[in-house]
Design an enzyme around this catalytic site. Structure first.
Site, short mmCIF file in Angstrom:
data_model
loop_
_atom_site.label_atom_id
_atom_site.label_comp_id
_atom_site.label_asym_id
_atom_site.label_seq_id
_atom_site.Cartn_x
_atom_site.Cartn_y
_atom_site.Cartn_z
N GLU A 91 -53.64 33.20 -36.75
CA GLU A 91 -53.59 31.76 -36.51
C GLU A 91 -54.48 31.34 -35.34
O GLU A 91 -54.48 31.98 -34.29
CB GLU A 91 -52.13 31.40 -36.22
CG GLU A 91 -51.85 30.03 -35.70
CD GLU A 91 -50.43 29.90 -35.19
OE1 GLU A 91 -50.02 28.75 -34.90
OE2 GLU A 91 -49.72 30.93 -35.07
N TRP A 92 -55.22 30.26 -35.53
CA TRP A 92 -55.97 29.66 -34.42
C TRP A 92 -54.99 28.87 -33.56
O TRP A 92 -54.23 28.04 -34.08
CB TRP A 92 -57.07 28.75 -34.95
CG TRP A 92 -57.86 28.10 -33.85
CD1 TRP A 92 -57.61 26.91 -33.25
CD2 TRP A 92 -59.02 28.64 -33.22
NE1 TRP A 92 -58.56 26.65 -32.28
CE2 TRP A 92 -59.43 27.70 -32.24
CE3 TRP A 92 -59.76 29.81 -33.39
CZ2 TRP A 92 -60.55 27.91 -31.43
CZ3 TRP A 92 -60.86 30.01 -32.58
CH2 TRP A 92 -61.26 29.08 -31.62
N LEU A 93 -54.99 29.11 -32.27
CA LEU A 93 -54.04 28.46 -31.38
C LEU A 93 -54.69 27.27 -30.69
O LEU A 93 -55.74 27.40 -30.06
CB LEU A 93 -53.56 29.45 -30.32
CG LEU A 93 -52.82 30.70 -30.83
CD1 LEU A 93 -52.54 31.64 -29.68
CD2 LEU A 93 -51.53 30.32 -31.55
N ASP A 205 -49.54 44.08 -21.49
CA ASP A 205 -50.80 43.73 -20.84
C ASP A 205 -50.80 42.23 -20.53
O ASP A 205 -51.74 41.51 -20.85
CB ASP A 205 -51.98 44.09 -21.74
CG ASP A 205 -53.33 44.04 -21.01
OD1 ASP A 205 -53.33 44.04 -19.77
OD2 ASP A 205 -54.38 43.99 -21.70
#
Length: 303
Positions: A91-93, A205
């Protein structure tokens, strides 16, 4: 590297896709792809490094399965033997600048993540596969037991000791190695006999570049290096390059997971866990990280 992203997405997802290259990763080629189902963020690496993206997809899926913290939804991870590459699409955020309550919401989300019983391991530390920290292979072989003894073995063999060996093979300065050897041999000094680390699924991370806020205010995390570890290690990385967002500590404390023992002991463990990430930066980038890692290691040695 041949990466005709639109045609590949057309074949695996259907519809008609377009893509434009981005430059947002040191370790993979990246694109924004637009198609019938909206926008995707796409990464590609040579097929020989496919496990890197497959491990990332595995980690994102594991975090999402807890239902505690938002991650980008996966569209797929594919090996493309014809073009000798592996692609990961998610998904593009659409992100927004963190607001004043972002730290509070992130603290609640991470507290819920760390309180959730891990999906596997029976209280031991590790993960069902190795993954990567930046571009460094991260070992996750299960500890032989749970509790303090299991955590000490995991920290020695799979974390600090593993990076010490990689640095030695890379020709790290002798001063760094001679500081690390007694430190690793004496790790039990950082963990009192009654210390019982919680086995929690952690992102692994979580520096500021791997967390953000969505337009609806929700915290979102990405680029994981997951394992079942002491959650104090998560907090250490979160503060390695600067303080946690305002409100984070108080919200996280509501989960009842604050470090046990003395405040001084908790601070020393935090520095020890941060050393793991400094060693990784020394391995990846060299330069001042080598001297900084040596300085921190020497400061942690018993006096």
């Amino acid at each position: 590297m041949p990466v005709p992203v639109p045609s590949f997405l057309n074949s695996v997802l259907g519809g008609s896709w377009t893509a434009r290259p981005l430059d947002v990763s040191d370790f993979a080629a990246t694109w924004r792809a637009d198609g019938p189902d909206g926008a995707l963020f796409v990464k590609a690496v040579p097929l020989a490094r496919a496990s890197m993206l497959e491990a990332e997809a595995d980690g994102l899926a594991a975090l999402a399965a807890t239902g505690t913290v938002r991650t980008p939804q996966l569209a797929g991870c594919w090996r493309d033997g014809e073009r000798d590459q592996c692609l990961l699409a998610m998904e593009w955020l659409d992100l927004a600048r963190p607001d004043q309550r972002f730290g509070e919401r992130l603290g609640h989300a991470l507290g819920a993540l760390h309180r959730t019983p891990p999906p596997e391991g029976d209280g031991r530390f590790g993960w069902h596969r190795n993954n990567v920290l930046g571009a460094t292979p991260q070992l996750n072989t299960w500890s032989p037991q749970d509790g303090r003894a299991g955590w000490l073995r995991f920290l020695t063999d799979q974390r600090l000791g593993a990076l010490r060996e990689r640095l030695a093979r890379r020709g790290a300065p002798p001063g760094l190695l001679t500081a690390l050897d007694p430190l690793i041999d004496g790790l039990e000094h950082f963990f009192p006999a009654d210390f019982s680390p919680r086995a929690s699924l952690i992102h692994g991370d979580l520096w500021s570049g791997n967390r953000a806020m969505l337009k609806d205010g929700s915290p979102v995390i990405f680029d994981p290096a997951v394992s079942i570890s002491d959650p104090e290690a998560e907090l250490a990385m979160l503060e390695l390059f600067g303080p946690a967002p305002a409100g984070f500590a108080e919200a996280y404390a509501e989960a009842g997971l604050q470090p046990g023992g003395s405040a001084e002991g908790a601070m020393q463990r935090r520095k020890l866990y941060q050393l793991y990430h400094l060693l990784n930066h020394a391995l990846l980038y060299g330069g001042s990280y080598l001297s900084e890692a040596e300085r921190v290691a020497r400061a942690l040695l018993p006096r």
